[in-house]
Design a protein around this motif. Sequence first.
Motif, PDB file in Angstrom:
ATOM      1  N   ALA A 154     -22.710  -1.017 -97.150  1.00 13.52           N
ATOM      2  CA  ALA A 154     -23.051  -0.148 -98.284  1.00 13.52           C
ATOM      3  C   ALA A 154     -22.734  -0.816 -99.627  1.00 13.52           C
ATOM      4  O   ALA A 154     -23.256  -0.414-100.662  1.00 13.52           O
ATOM      5  CB  ALA A 154     -22.297   1.175 -98.164  1.00 13.52           C
ATOM      6  N   MET A 155     -21.853  -1.839 -99.609  1.00 21.74           N
ATOM      7  CA  MET A 155     -21.526  -2.544-100.868  1.00 21.74           C
ATOM      8  C   MET A 155     -22.614  -3.522-101.262  1.00 21.74           C
ATOM      9  O   MET A 155     -22.731  -3.873-102.429  1.00 21.74           O
ATOM     10  CB  MET A 155     -20.235  -3.383-100.677  1.00 21.74           C
ATOM     11  N   GLU A 169     -10.393  -2.101-101.267  1.00 17.92           N
ATOM     12  CA  GLU A 169     -10.400  -2.215-102.737  1.00 17.92           C
ATOM     13  C   GLU A 169     -11.798  -2.268-103.345  1.00 17.92           C
ATOM     14  O   GLU A 169     -11.928  -2.277-104.565  1.00 17.92           O
ATOM     15  CB  GLU A 169      -9.572  -3.419-103.180  1.00 17.92           C
ATOM     16  N   ASN A 170     -12.822  -2.336-102.519  1.00 23.94           N
ATOM     17  CA  ASN A 170     -14.201  -2.263-103.011  1.00 23.94           C
ATOM     18  C   ASN A 170     -14.399  -3.111-104.280  1.00 23.94           C
ATOM     19  O   ASN A 170     -14.813  -2.579-105.319  1.00 23.94           O
ATOM     20  CB  ASN A 170     -14.524  -0.781-103.288  1.00 23.94           C
ATOM     21  N   ALA A 203     -19.088   0.412 -94.351  1.00 23.23           N
ATOM     22  CA  ALA A 203     -18.650   0.384 -95.754  1.00 23.23           C
ATOM     23  C   ALA A 203     -19.091  -0.921 -96.420  1.00 23.23           C
ATOM     24  O   ALA A 203     -19.578  -0.913 -97.555  1.00 23.23           O
ATOM     25  CB  ALA A 203     -17.125   0.539 -95.828  1.00 23.23           C
ATOM     26  N   VAL A 240     -12.845  -3.464 -97.921  1.00 20.67           N
ATOM     27  CA  VAL A 240     -12.915  -2.034 -97.595  1.00 20.67           C
ATOM     28  C   VAL A 240     -11.894  -1.229 -98.406  1.00 20.67           C
ATOM     29  O   VAL A 240     -12.206  -0.151 -98.909  1.00 20.67           O
ATOM     30  CB  VAL A 240     -12.677  -1.852 -96.076  1.00 20.67           C
TER      31      VAL A 240
END
Lengths: 119, 236
Positions: B234-235, B127-128, B231, B125
Amino acid sequence: MTNIPNRISAESQVVLDFSDFLELVKNVRAQMAQAIGELVSMLEAAAASDADLDFAGLVRASQQLLELDDADLARILNVSRPTVGRWTRGVSSPHPLARKAIFDALARSARGKLKLLRD
Amino acid sequence: MIPGESWVTSAVRPIGATVGTAALPVNFCIVNSDQVGHAHTWHTDFAAANDAIYPRTQEAFSALALDRNVWCAVTDEEVVLGLSYACVSDDESEVEIGGLMVSPEARGKGIGDVLMRLPLCHFLVNENPLAWRRPPRIVAHVLKGNDAPRRIIARTGFAHAKAVRIPGAALPGLRTEPDGHVHGDEFHLRIPQALEEQAVWLDGWNDTLLDGSAARIRLLEGHTLPGWAAAIRAMA
């Protein structure tokens, strides 16, 4: 101590006069307060928007204006110190859905600093 | 979940303090600077009792923990029940979720699962990593003979990638095989399947461990586990 201004009082005693310097300090604090006020506005706008933005730049600006090192920021934002380093170098950034809380936390710190400057 | 830090006090209790198996509240958080010495003592004692766990020196552990990479499970009295960490390699090619340790007397509650998933989800979350120019591998390592974490690692969504062998001299004190090497395994996070699995776990979190103990996870104010789940989904 040749740079310290002074004047001779009526009683012929040397009195150090800091009035110009105090004026400078006052102006610097006012400018600082203005910059931090603008930072708060930008952080609030960032928190309220889904638009893409320069996350690294906003964190670096916050860090410099609020005088926080990576460790301070890591503690405030509940992340690791290397995470802050990767953010500011532009290697990584939080997922967009997780950014609002980060901008909110930075804005809280900025408001705290602003209050200190205005008190 | 609580937003404040009120339960993260600086109180330091003897690390050897025994923990009853009663349903004590358990707090999960990043180890903060005043807990580092306490956590390292616990880490050393734990590793000393198991020759298939890699003990870090005080210097190495302190560096890892002072950088806020280490997570802990602690009681309200700051008795450590478990540790783990998330750490990115210097070349930023690899993220390791590791160092999983849970007190023998605190096992069976699911603390190990939380200690694997939390640093992983927190890293995802914050550092995506799938959006990096070169997305890092997300790995876990286990030495041969250390069986306790293997099921937890598999449940978290890691798949066996390869066997690894490290010269015994590089890991003094660990069990070496006849070839003079310490043997172990490397696991890689299954992407994207494991992302959905983390989201399901985050959505299902109910502030309770398997034995009914209350569990509190310290997050940044404004972050929630369902928010993290959204989140991470969504990745994928």
